[in-house]
Design a protein around this motif. Structure first.
Motif, mmCIF file in Angstrom:
data_model
loop_
_atom_site.group_PDB
_atom_site.id
_atom_site.type_symbol
_atom_site.label_atom_id
_atom_site.label_comp_id
_atom_site.label_asym_id
_atom_site.label_seq_id
_atom_site.Cartn_x
_atom_site.Cartn_y
_atom_site.Cartn_z
ATOM 1 N N TYR A 283 36.104 45.775 48.766
ATOM 2 C CA TYR A 283 37.210 46.487 48.130
ATOM 3 C C TYR A 283 36.886 47.976 48.140
ATOM 4 O O TYR A 283 35.989 48.432 47.424
ATOM 5 C CB TYR A 283 37.390 46.013 46.687
ATOM 6 N N VAL A 284 37.612 48.744 48.947
ATOM 7 C CA VAL A 284 37.395 50.187 49.037
ATOM 8 C C VAL A 284 38.374 50.847 48.063
ATOM 9 O O VAL A 284 39.519 51.148 48.401
ATOM 10 C CB VAL A 284 37.607 50.701 50.471
ATOM 11 N N VAL A 285 37.913 51.023 46.851
ATOM 12 C CA VAL A 285 38.769 51.486 45.757
ATOM 13 C C VAL A 285 37.990 52.505 44.929
ATOM 14 O O VAL A 285 36.764 52.402 44.789
ATOM 15 C CB VAL A 285 39.220 50.308 44.864
ATOM 16 N N ASP A 286 38.717 53.455 44.361
ATOM 17 C CA ASP A 286 38.155 54.515 43.515
ATOM 18 C C ASP A 286 37.056 53.998 42.584
ATOM 19 O O ASP A 286 37.170 52.933 41.981
ATOM 20 C CB ASP A 286 39.304 55.090 42.683
ATOM 21 N N GLU A 287 35.983 54.776 42.478
ATOM 22 C CA GLU A 287 34.836 54.392 41.650
ATOM 23 C C GLU A 287 35.235 54.130 40.199
ATOM 24 O O GLU A 287 34.584 53.333 39.504
ATOM 25 C CB GLU A 287 33.789 55.510 41.701
ATOM 26 N N ARG A 288 36.320 54.742 39.755
ATOM 27 C CA ARG A 288 36.740 54.583 38.370
ATOM 28 C C ARG A 288 37.242 53.176 38.058
ATOM 29 O O ARG A 288 37.444 52.833 36.896
ATOM 30 C CB ARG A 288 37.812 55.623 38.024
ATOM 31 N N GLN A 289 37.438 52.360 39.081
ATOM 32 C CA GLN A 289 37.880 50.977 38.886
ATOM 33 C C GLN A 289 36.704 49.994 38.840
ATOM 34 O O GLN A 289 36.893 48.779 38.930
ATOM 35 C CB GLN A 289 38.833 50.578 40.017
ATOM 36 N N ALA A 290 35.499 50.511 38.694
ATOM 37 C CA ALA A 290 34.306 49.658 38.763
ATOM 38 C C ALA A 290 34.338 48.540 37.725
ATOM 39 O O ALA A 290 34.036 47.379 38.033
ATOM 40 C CB ALA A 290 33.047 50.512 38.597
ATOM 41 N N GLU A 291 34.674 48.846 36.484
ATOM 42 C CA GLU A 291 34.668 47.805 35.449
ATOM 43 C C GLU A 291 35.718 46.739 35.729
ATOM 44 O O GLU A 291 35.459 45.541 35.542
ATOM 45 C CB GLU A 291 34.919 48.416 34.073
ATOM 46 N N HIS A 292 36.893 47.165 36.196
ATOM 47 C CA HIS A 292 37.942 46.202 36.536
ATOM 48 C C HIS A 292 37.445 45.188 37.562
ATOM 49 O O HIS A 292 37.626 43.972 37.397
ATOM 50 C CB HIS A 292 39.171 46.935 37.082
ATOM 51 N N PHE A 293 36.807 45.692 38.613
ATOM 52 C CA PHE A 293 36.347 44.767 39.652
ATOM 53 C C PHE A 293 35.180 43.916 39.180
ATOM 54 O O PHE A 293 35.049 42.760 39.604
ATOM 55 C CB PHE A 293 35.998 45.538 40.927
ATOM 56 N N GLU A 294 34.353 44.441 38.308
ATOM 57 C CA GLU A 294 33.291 43.608 37.765
ATOM 58 C C GLU A 294 33.891 42.435 36.996
ATOM 59 O O GLU A 294 33.421 41.293 37.113
ATOM 60 C CB GLU A 294 32.380 44.420 36.859
ATOM 61 N N GLN A 295 34.950 42.684 36.242
ATOM 62 C CA GLN A 295 35.628 41.604 35.509
ATOM 63 C C GLN A 295 36.216 40.570 36.468
ATOM 64 O O GLN A 295 36.021 39.361 36.300
ATOM 65 C CB GLN A 295 36.749 42.186 34.642
ATOM 66 N N VAL A 296 36.937 41.055 37.473
ATOM 67 C CA VAL A 296 37.593 40.149 38.425
ATOM 68 C C VAL A 296 36.559 39.340 39.205
ATOM 69 O O VAL A 296 36.698 38.124 39.381
ATOM 70 C CB VAL A 296 38.501 40.948 39.385
ATOM 71 N N PHE A 297 35.511 39.999 39.683
ATOM 72 C CA PHE A 297 34.497 39.307 40.478
ATOM 73 C C PHE A 297 33.799 38.230 39.654
ATOM 74 O O PHE A 297 33.583 37.107 40.121
ATOM 75 C CB PHE A 297 33.454 40.298 41.008
ATOM 76 N N ARG A 298 33.462 38.571 38.426
ATOM 77 C CA ARG A 298 32.789 37.576 37.580
ATOM 78 C C ARG A 298 33.696 36.377 37.326
ATOM 79 O O ARG A 298 33.242 35.230 37.339
ATOM 80 C CB ARG A 298 32.374 38.223 36.261
ATOM 81 N N ALA A 299 34.979 36.648 37.086
ATOM 82 C CA ALA A 299 35.918 35.548 36.875
ATOM 83 C C ALA A 299 36.037 34.684 38.128
ATOM 84 O O ALA A 299 36.093 33.447 38.040
ATOM 85 C CB ALA A 299 37.287 36.108 36.485
ATOM 86 N N ALA A 300 36.058 35.319 39.293
ATOM 87 C CA ALA A 300 36.159 34.568 40.551
ATOM 88 C C ALA A 300 34.929 33.691 40.768
ATOM 89 O O ALA A 300 35.049 32.542 41.222
ATOM 90 C CB ALA A 300 36.331 35.538 41.723
#
Length: 599
Positions: free
Chosen positions: A358-375
């Motif tokens: 996922y090539v997305v702004d660094e400011r979205q780091a927590e969001h992706f950590e949540q999504v990845f852990r849920a996945a």
């Protein structure tokens, strides 16, 4: 095709092993003193410490074992135990010949192929693309090309934002202005086939509606209700939403096309909607989806993982870290995390990827950590198969995110136009392309503009921010995209002159220092692509391209080609020039940069 550094590492490793030392310590690197050696190994120092031996004596024993290697002109021990390796001219010539004959990879190598999805760009439907989308688009495109080049099967996905709260905002705003009354009533239609709302309407309505939602709770609640009704299948809202998507996609393809950015999948958040019921049912069955203050969430923090959180009254509590993933809002709407999670499930079913980036702004780091852990908890992806590749911002001279002179967000279309205008101006100043047909000149200007933008971005590590300086980026001198295009065009001109004079490519012979330097640089392409691939860092490709252009320039000045003293020397140097051009164009292509035939 094995590069020299790798093959020498194997040879030094075998020599270390013969002395009873772990061959993993025998790492070979480019020499810190290229005037003394081409490569070096410092492993004897660590190995001697572990063996409680004298490092210089150990290094001498290893050097003695390497002395007979025909690829090495010399093996010397320096300082407390550094092993300096200098290649023979014949070994360099052979390696340069291998690179020159490699039409497909220009001297690089491939990996065991995997299935990879790269999620980048992420534009929102109904919003014009702006400079904030530039880095994601450019970095993602380069990584897609690099991963394919290395042998992976890759899907590039634009992953539009077309299913969230902004859709409810627009539907509500359109209703209030009576722009789409035929879509607002209950019922199944029929609905008009032509779009009742233009792109200009969408660009005007969205910021107005977003601002109003912050100030007017009643409007915000109506927009949230509209979002939920859209997602639940209200026919009129679905039909109007389809118009929003179609109108927006036309503009998006224009901007991406101008940047030479392409996608294999033009999916949006909405494409995961059909999987939502199945996913929600599964999350409930497994006990992952739980009620929380009227909403439904997945707790992703591990037991004991907490952080300090300050409440509105000023008190501080310990809260789970990361916070729970909000899956269904209290209004019944799917959230961004919901669609991201469902998209992972969709990709698992349709592609079965080994890796998703996922090539997305660094400011979205927590969001992706949540999504990845849920996945991972839900079993939708193998552990460590999801990566967020954050990046910094493109800033103005004030060090803040780049904006217009009036302080607004600069549209990407306007940025591309501005850079292309500057490219025309610089070409004319340098009297490049004056004698070319207008259509060809315009094509060159576009390529110079894209090269300036992309190289300026990709020459920086993706995690760092950089300052937008158009005058510097557009220079034909220094570390810039236009400079690299000029060097490529220069070699193409040389090859055409050689053909006109009947000069033919001959076996490569390395004798002069500049020839040695160029051959070593050509050899380094394999390591550059491997490191860029492993670190997800296109800047390492950009560094190599610039280093290669510099090496060729020095070679061209020190080793005349068309006026060389004999046919063999002319042909050898011409072969080196052709190999340099091929590798330079290959590297630039990995950055998403196309070279013109002439200027």
């Amino acid at each position: 095709m094995t590069d020299l550094k790798t093959s020498l590492s194997e040879a030094v490793g075998a020599a270390f092993a013969a002395e009873g030392v772990d061959k993993a310590l025998a790492r070979v690197t480019a020499s810190d003193r290229p005037d003394l050696a081409d490569f070096q190994s410092n492993g004897a120092l660590a190995a001697a410490k572990a063996l409680k031996a004298n490092p210089r004596e150990l290094a001498a024993k290893v050097a003695e074992r390497l002395a007979a290697d025909p690829r090495l002109a010399s093996v010397e021990v320096a300082g407390p135990g550094f092993i300096n390796l200098k290649l023979s001219d014949a070994a360099l010539a052979q390696r340069a010949a291998e690179v020159a004959s490699d039409e497909e990879l220009a001297g690089a190598s491939r990996v065991e192929p995997r299935k990879v999805v790269i999620d980048y760009a992420g534009p929102n439907v109904a919003k014009p693309m702006h400079v904030g989308h530039l880095r994601s688009s450019i970095i993602g495109e380069s990584l897609k090309r690099l991963f394919r080049f290395r042998g992976d099967t890759v899907w590039g996905d634009a992953h539009f934002g077309d299913w969230g709260f902004q859709m409810g905002l627009l539907i509500t705003a359109c209703g209030d202005e009576h722009l789409a009354d035929a879509f607002m009533a209950d019922g199944d239609g029929p609905f008009p086939a032509d779009s009742p709302v233009t792109l200009e309407d969408l660009e005007r309505l969205y910021p107005q509606a977003a601002a109003k939602a912050k100030e007017d709770p009643a409007f915000r609640d109506r927009a949230r209700k509209a979002t939920a009704e859209l997602q639940n299948g209200r026919p009129g809202y679905r039909a109007l939403w389809a118009h929003f998507v179609a109108v927006s996609r036309t503009a998006l393809k224009r901007e991406f096309g101008a940047l030479d950015v392409t996608f294999d999948l033009w999916n949006g958040e909405s494409d995961a909607d059909p999987l939502m019921p199945e996913m929600l049912a599964h999350l409930k069955e497994t006990g992952l989806l739980v009620e929380d203050d009227g909403a439904q969430v997945v707790h992703v923090a591990k037991p004991g993982e907490t952080r300090k959180k300050k409440l509105a009254d000023g008190s501080v509590i310990e809260a789970p870290s990361p916070p729970p993933l909000l899956v269904v809002s209290s209004e019944g709407s799917a959230m961004y995390g919901t669609t991201d999670l469902a998209t992972i499930l969709d990709r698992k079913k349709s592609i079965g990827p080994d890796l998703i980036l996922y090539v997305v702004d660094e400011r979205q780091a927590e969001h992706f950590e949540q999504v990845f852990r849920a996945a991972y908890l839900a079993g939708y992806a193998p552990e460590k198969s999801l990566e967020h590749l954050g990046f910094g911002t493109m800033n103005g001279a004030d060090g803040k995110p780049f904006k217009t002179r009036a302080g607004g967000v600069l549209k990407l279309h306007d940025l591309i136009t501005m850079v292309t205008d500057k490219a025309r101006e610089r070409l004319k100043e340098a009297k490049l392309g004056d004698d070319l047909p207008e259509a060809e000149f315009e094509d060159i200007a576009r390529k110079v503009a894209v090269a300036a933008l992309k190289f300026a971005d990709l020459s920086n590590n993706r995690t760092t921010s950089y300052v937008f300086d158009l005058d510097r980026f557009m220079s034909f001198e220094g570390k810039t995209g236009p400079y690299l295009l000029y060097q490529a065009v220069r070699v193409k001109s040389l090859l055409r002159k050689a053909a006109d004079q009947g000069v033919e490519i001959a076996p490569i012979v390395v004798a002069e220092p500049a020839e040695r330097d160029l051959a070593l640089t050509l050899d380094a392409f394999d390591a550059a692509t491997a490191d860029a691939y492993d670190k997800r860092s296109p800047n390492l490709i950009a560094e190599h391209a610039y280093r290669l252009a510099q090496s060729f320039s020095k070679f061209y000045a020190a080793c005349p080609i068309l006026v060389a003293p004999d046919a063999a020397t002319k042909g050898s140097r011409l072969a080196l020039a052709a190999a340099s051009l091929h590798q330079l164009e290959t590297a630039l292509d990995l950055l998403g940069i196309e070279t013109p035939e002439r200027m």
